[in-house]
Enzyme design. Sequence first.
Site, short mmCIF file in Angstrom:
data_model
loop_
_atom_site.label_atom_id
_atom_site.label_comp_id
_atom_site.label_asym_id
_atom_site.label_seq_id
_atom_site.Cartn_x
_atom_site.Cartn_y
_atom_site.Cartn_z
N ARG A 209 0.85 -1.21 0.00
CA ARG A 209 0.00 0.00 0.00
C ARG A 209 0.87 1.25 0.00
NH1 ARG A 209 -3.49 -3.36 3.19
NH2 ARG A 209 -2.35 -2.87 5.11
N PHE A 233 -10.73 -6.09 -6.72
CA PHE A 233 -10.86 -6.84 -5.46
C PHE A 233 -10.47 -5.91 -4.31
CE2 PHE A 233 -9.39 -9.75 -8.82
CZ PHE A 233 -10.45 -10.64 -8.90
N SER A 256 -17.00 -7.43 -5.28
CA SER A 256 -18.31 -8.06 -5.38
C SER A 256 -19.14 -7.90 -4.11
CB SER A 256 -18.17 -9.56 -5.69
OG SER A 256 -17.45 -10.21 -4.66
N CYS A 345 -2.34 -14.56 -3.01
CA CYS A 345 -2.20 -14.95 -1.60
C CYS A 345 -2.44 -16.45 -1.43
CB CYS A 345 -3.17 -14.15 -0.72
SG CYS A 345 -4.91 -14.44 -1.08
#
Length: 401
Positions: A209, A233, A256, A345
């Site tokens: 980040r 995502f 989503s 991941c």
Amino acid sequence: MIDLILKKGKERSLLRRHPWVYDTAVQKVMGKPGLGETVRVVSYDGRFLAWAAYSHESTIRARCWSFIESECIDKAWFEEKIIKALRARKRLFSRTSAVRVIFGEADQLPGLVVDQYGDWLVAQFQAAGVEAWKDVIAGILMKQCDVQGIYERSDAATRHREGLSEIVGVLRGAEPPQEIEIVEDGVRYGVDVRHGHKTGFYIDQRENRLLAQRLAAQFKAQHGRGMRALNCFCYTGGFSLALLAGGAEEVISVDSSADALAMAQRNAERNGFGHDRAQWLQADVFDYLRQARDRGEEFDLVILDPPKFASSHRHIDRASRAYKDINLNGLRLVKEGGDLLTFSCSGAMDVDLFQKVIAGAVIDSKREAWMIARLGAGEDHPLMMTCPEGEYLKGLQLALR
């Protein structure tokens, strides 16, 4: 003391200090150990190998505490390991109030994950051994950490494989608020420790980040305008807020989950980021990428940080196709001169395979891309070199020049 005797040749991994003993390696168990009970692991010829926690349910039949025969696995031993782990993370608190203070095997506490969010700890007891010592561990954590309470999120699938039921709720101290506010590199985030993914937030992406924030700042300094970025995502907006903090002009975030997007919007408001710079779209990312490609959209930066596609090695082929799909279409959306940050991941997918999949997507996209950096988890998620399975998060920074 109950002995766990290994088959001939199966002692090699423990001699290299790998912390797991699989059921197929076991020749005999001398006695009837309880779930999570400490056993002595010995070679076929009686040599001491390790002290370990036993699980009669899991394919990982024992998880090693120590390879030193003179050590005693007791309260003092656990206190020493926990204090050592806390000291290793101490300096991180100068830049963030969200830190993984215990990371399982890397801290010689296999199956234990503890994250600190401000004044609360969130703990996951994912293996029989740490479950058996839960009260002792909780007491030590409350003593050593300056927190108001510990909330337990022992709801991962690994619990079932260990023969353990799910447990969620307050373990010690006070009930946490509905949303705990944390600060990371100057950006504020709300964390829902009750219902959020993992323990509520993706602490492992801290360094990435910060990279995104720096890329946005560098882009603005170089071009005199803020970048246009796409975060797929996006969950509760981690990368999106970092980009906005770095000066991005427009960030489109796709997920989503309506609940995650609602939290993401609240996080944007926490930081004073207006609706003119941030769009939050509820959509299937696979569909969105294709539609954006067909519309001819372009972005200065595209971020792909999907959930785990491969929960085990049985799902690798399917996961590889999914990673290739999103990266192929993601690459087609990056402007010439832009960047792609892409992640996996899935612990079952190693770094080499992930890079090969992304290379295949680059070839099929007919774009020219250079790998600028390999990316991974932060320093509070260290990799024990004798246990490479701990490297679950991997990423690539690609430049399309």
